[in-house]
Design a protein around this motif. Structure first.
Motif, PDB file in Angstrom:
ATOM      1  N   SER A 155     105.106  55.354 -24.391  1.00 33.73           N
ATOM      2  CA  SER A 155     105.911  54.634 -25.371  1.00 33.73           C
ATOM      3  C   SER A 155     105.087  53.862 -26.395  1.00 33.73           C
ATOM      4  O   SER A 155     105.616  53.439 -27.404  1.00 33.73           O
ATOM      5  N   THR A 156     103.796  53.634 -26.141  1.00 34.32           N
ATOM      6  CA  THR A 156     102.998  52.952 -27.168  1.00 34.32           C
ATOM      7  C   THR A 156     101.785  53.783 -27.584  1.00 34.32           C
ATOM      8  O   THR A 156     100.848  53.268 -28.176  1.00 34.32           O
ATOM      9  N   SER A 157     101.814  55.077 -27.249  1.00 33.78           N
ATOM     10  CA  SER A 157     100.668  55.903 -27.603  1.00 33.78           C
ATOM     11  C   SER A 157     100.605  56.109 -29.114  1.00 33.78           C
ATOM     12  O   SER A 157     101.613  56.331 -29.769  1.00 33.78           O
ATOM     13  N   VAL A 158      99.396  55.967 -29.683  1.00 29.62           N
ATOM     14  CA  VAL A 158      99.217  56.126 -31.126  1.00 29.62           C
ATOM     15  C   VAL A 158      98.163  57.205 -31.369  1.00 29.62           C
ATOM     16  O   VAL A 158      97.409  57.545 -30.456  1.00 29.62           O
ATOM     17  N   PRO A 159      98.093  57.769 -32.598  1.00 25.63           N
ATOM     18  CA  PRO A 159      97.174  58.884 -32.847  1.00 25.63           C
ATOM     19  C   PRO A 159      95.732  58.623 -32.408  1.00 25.63           C
ATOM     20  O   PRO A 159      95.143  59.457 -31.710  1.00 25.63           O
ATOM     21  N   SER A 160      95.162  57.465 -32.780  1.00 22.86           N
ATOM     22  CA  SER A 160      93.749  57.309 -32.423  1.00 22.86           C
ATOM     23  C   SER A 160      93.563  57.166 -30.919  1.00 22.86           C
ATOM     24  O   SER A 160      92.525  57.539 -30.379  1.00 22.86           O
ATOM     25  N   TYR A 161      94.584  56.658 -30.233  1.00 21.96           N
ATOM     26  CA  TYR A 161      94.474  56.631 -28.781  1.00 21.96           C
ATOM     27  C   TYR A 161      94.540  58.046 -28.217  1.00 21.96           C
ATOM     28  O   TYR A 161      93.818  58.382 -27.279  1.00 21.96           O
ATOM     29  N   GLU A 162      95.384  58.882 -28.819  1.00 24.93           N
ATOM     30  CA  GLU A 162      95.474  60.285 -28.383  1.00 24.93           C
ATOM     31  C   GLU A 162      94.134  61.004 -28.593  1.00 24.93           C
ATOM     32  O   GLU A 162      93.720  61.816 -27.775  1.00 24.93           O
ATOM     33  N   VAL A 163      93.470  60.712 -29.727  1.00 20.57           N
ATOM     34  CA  VAL A 163      92.162  61.330 -29.985  1.00 20.57           C
ATOM     35  C   VAL A 163      91.224  61.009 -28.840  1.00 20.57           C
ATOM     36  O   VAL A 163      90.605  61.895 -28.236  1.00 20.57           O
ATOM     37  N   TYR A 164      91.135  59.734 -28.511  1.00 17.29           N
ATOM     38  CA  TYR A 164      90.235  59.301 -27.448  1.00 17.29           C
ATOM     39  C   TYR A 164      90.641  59.924 -26.118  1.00 17.29           C
ATOM     40  O   TYR A 164      89.830  60.500 -25.397  1.00 17.29           O
ATOM     41  N   ASN A 165      91.937  59.838 -25.828  1.00 10.90           N
ATOM     42  CA  ASN A 165      92.443  60.293 -24.547  1.00 10.90           C
ATOM     43  C   ASN A 165      92.191  61.786 -24.344  1.00 10.90           C
ATOM     44  O   ASN A 165      91.706  62.225 -23.304  1.00 10.90           O
ATOM     45  N   ARG A 166      92.492  62.572 -25.380  1.00 10.08           N
ATOM     46  CA  ARG A 166      92.327  64.017 -25.236  1.00 10.08           C
ATOM     47  C   ARG A 166      90.866  64.417 -25.213  1.00 10.08           C
ATOM     48  O   ARG A 166      90.456  65.269 -24.427  1.00 10.08           O
ATOM     49  N   ALA A 167      90.066  63.814 -26.078  1.00  8.93           N
ATOM     50  CA  ALA A 167      88.679  64.240 -26.161  1.00  8.93           C
ATOM     51  C   ALA A 167      87.873  63.793 -24.950  1.00  8.93           C
ATOM     52  O   ALA A 167      87.048  64.548 -24.441  1.00  8.93           O
TER      53      ALA A 167
END
Lengths: 257, 275
Positions: A210-222
């Motif tokens: 519910s609070t995931s943002v694009p730059s967090y997704e970048v970090y999380n996925r990479a």
């Protein structure tokens, strides 16, 4: 750029997937949601502080106030404190037994109390409000600096014409501050899109996503899920958006001058 | 300008309200850090004047902030020195000497400023890994020097362009070399701009979170904000020590800000493009 076209986990050989990672950015509901969250954050980071900043400027431009220097020092302070420290502080304040809930109970709104960051609907606005708190100082100081450059005669003239406080603000102050408003918007919108530390420390994208943002997704996925190609694609999209926005806002401000 | 007494009072009320709002989280942390340790279960003594400064010592030891601060200080110091030096040189070149490709180069630096670090981080990580540099001090230094030089060049170029030409001409007539003009004539004049650049670079490097988070695994290389984030993960029983740790991490930049706030504010408003 190149990595974004592959399906790669960072270690084994990469496979060419063409634009699939980009298609994912558009079609994957979780990713779409994270860009949506970024939009919500823009409202909290950019629009709300701008409104507050304008009101404060309107007040301060009307009269010489003593202690202005002190006020400026205080409201600008959040800008120099490490985001991690800010996040730690607000996490505590948002806790079920934290001071935000204490304040609400004291104001007789005890029914609103909750564990703010653990609540699916409240978490994102709660994070956004930290951003509002953080950016108010920057925007206000920026606008105040701009007001200082307006010649006092303009205000005097407006008063002689019988303009009230509101008219005076709309006809004199607001047009003169156009450049500052553009700068403030550029800075805060970019800050909103880049939010990372705050989300990482306060919620890690949760509860759920519910609070995931694009730059967090970048970090999380990479670096957590090993989906490097997808992360790179998000990063590219994010960069393009940031460039477009800063370019667009600057252009609008320059055309109006 | 004259305004009514009622309006004046209302103004102060609004200002004080916002000042309090701005300070609220700061005070929350400060008071918690000085209060009795909530994880120790009330077994601690009364402390000094009802305050408990020993929390800082406990947090310092338990959270290993000594090591984190040393890394942060070394990284920030090195990044500041190297990037200010490079920025002076490149800003001098771009600001005073027209040469072929200088416009292109300048735009290249601008792109470097505007490029968000999230975007370059993924490829940067794998580039540095293939060079065997991740999880070394270089992985902390090099990306941050690069970011800071981009901003610093932009900043110093603006200053050199606005600098008084006649001083440079006079020095040249006196037979000073290009090199001497920079160090003995222009740099002393540029001191305010250099101080601003120094404090901004220091603050950005000190507060940087994403680069150290990604680039470094070893505990001995963790910077202060990173250390605080890990401390929060490990230490969940209470808030007192975490608050004390937060104070330790924030203090160096805040102290610098209180002394040099003019530079901080001017720099962040004028050079506003970075971050």
């Amino acid at each position: 750029m190149q990595i974004s076209l592959y399906d790669w986990n960072g270690n084994t050989l990469a496979t060419w997937v063409g634009l699939d990672n980009y298609v994912d950015v558009v079609s994957d509901p979780a990713l779409r949601a994270s860009f949506g969250h970024a939009l919500v954050l823009i409202a909290f980071y950019a629009l709300l502080p701008l409104l507050v900043g304008l009101v404060l400027t309107a007040i301060l431009s009307r009269a010489r106030v003593r202690g202005l220097g002190f006020f400026r020092t205080v409201v600008f302070l959040p800008q120099v404190v490490a985001m991690v420290v800010i996040a730690v502080a607000w996490r505590r304040m948002y806790a079920p037994d934290g001071s935000v809930n204490d304040l609400l109970s004291a104001l007789g709104m005890g029914s609103l109390t909750r564990g703010w960051l653990g609540d699916y609907t409240a978490a994102l606005p709660a994070v956004g409000l930290i951003g509002t708190w953080f950016e108010i100082g920057l925007v206000t100081v920026l606008l105040l600096a701009g007001t200082g450059k307006i010649p006092t005669e303009l205000f005097e003239a407006a008063r002689l014409d019988g303009a009230g406080p509101v008219r005076e603000f709309v006809t004199v102050t607001l047009p003169a501050l156009r450049g500052e408003i553009a700068v403030a918007l550029t800075l805060t919108v970019i800050a909103a899109l880049r939010t990372f530390d705050l989300v990482y420390v306060t919620t890690r994208g949760g509860p759920g996503t519910s609070t995931s943002v694009p730059s967090y997704e970048v970090y999380n996925r990479a670096f957590q899920q090993g989906r490097v190609g997808s992360a790179a694609a998000i990063a590219v999209v994010l960069t393009v958006i940031i460039f477009a926005i800063s370019f667009g806002i600057t252009r609008i401000a320059e055309r109006d001058r | 300008m004259r305004v009514s007494r009622g309006e004046r009072t209302a103004n102060y009320v609004v200002l004080v309200a916002f000042a309090v709002f701005a300070l609220w989280p700061v005070l929350t942390v400060l008071l918690a850090a000085l209060g009795p340790d909530d994880a120790a279960g009330g077994s601690v003594g009364a402390g000094v004047l009802g305050l408990h400064p020993e929390n800082f010592v406990t947090a310092w030891d338990q959270g290993r902030f000594g090591s984190y601060l040393r890394t942060s200080l070394f990284v920030s110091g090195t990044v500041v020195v190297v990037s200010v030096l490079f920025s002076l040189l490149s800003g001098y070149a771009l600001g005073t000497m027209p040469f072929r490709g200088s416009t292109v180069l300048f735009y290249l630096f601008l792109v470097g400023i505007m490029m968000p670090s999230e975007a370059v981080l993924v490829p940067l990580y794998y580039d540095l890994r293939s060079l065997g540099l991740t999880d070394t001090i270089w992985a902390l230094l090099l990306p941050q020097v690069a970011q800071s030089v981009a901003f610093g060049t932009f900043w110093m170029r603006a200053w050199f362009r606005s600098a008084n030409r006649s001083v440079v001409e006079a020095a040249r007539l006196d037979g000073a070399s290009t090199w001497r003009i920079l160090w003995q004539v222009l740099v002393p004049l540029a001191r305010p701009a250099v101080v601003t650049l120094t404090v901004l670079t220091f603050m950005w490097t000190w507060n940087e979170f994403l680069v150290p988070l990604v680039m470094v695994v070893s505990e001995s290389l963790r910077t202060a904000p990173l250390g605080l984030a890990f401390f929060q993960g490990q230490y969940t029983q209470g808030f007192t020590l975490l608050a004390a740790g937060a104070c330790i991490v924030a203090t160096p930049v805040v102290v610098l800000y209180l002394f040099l706030q003019r530079h901080f504010i001017a720099g962040m408003l004028e050079g506003a493009v970075r971050e």
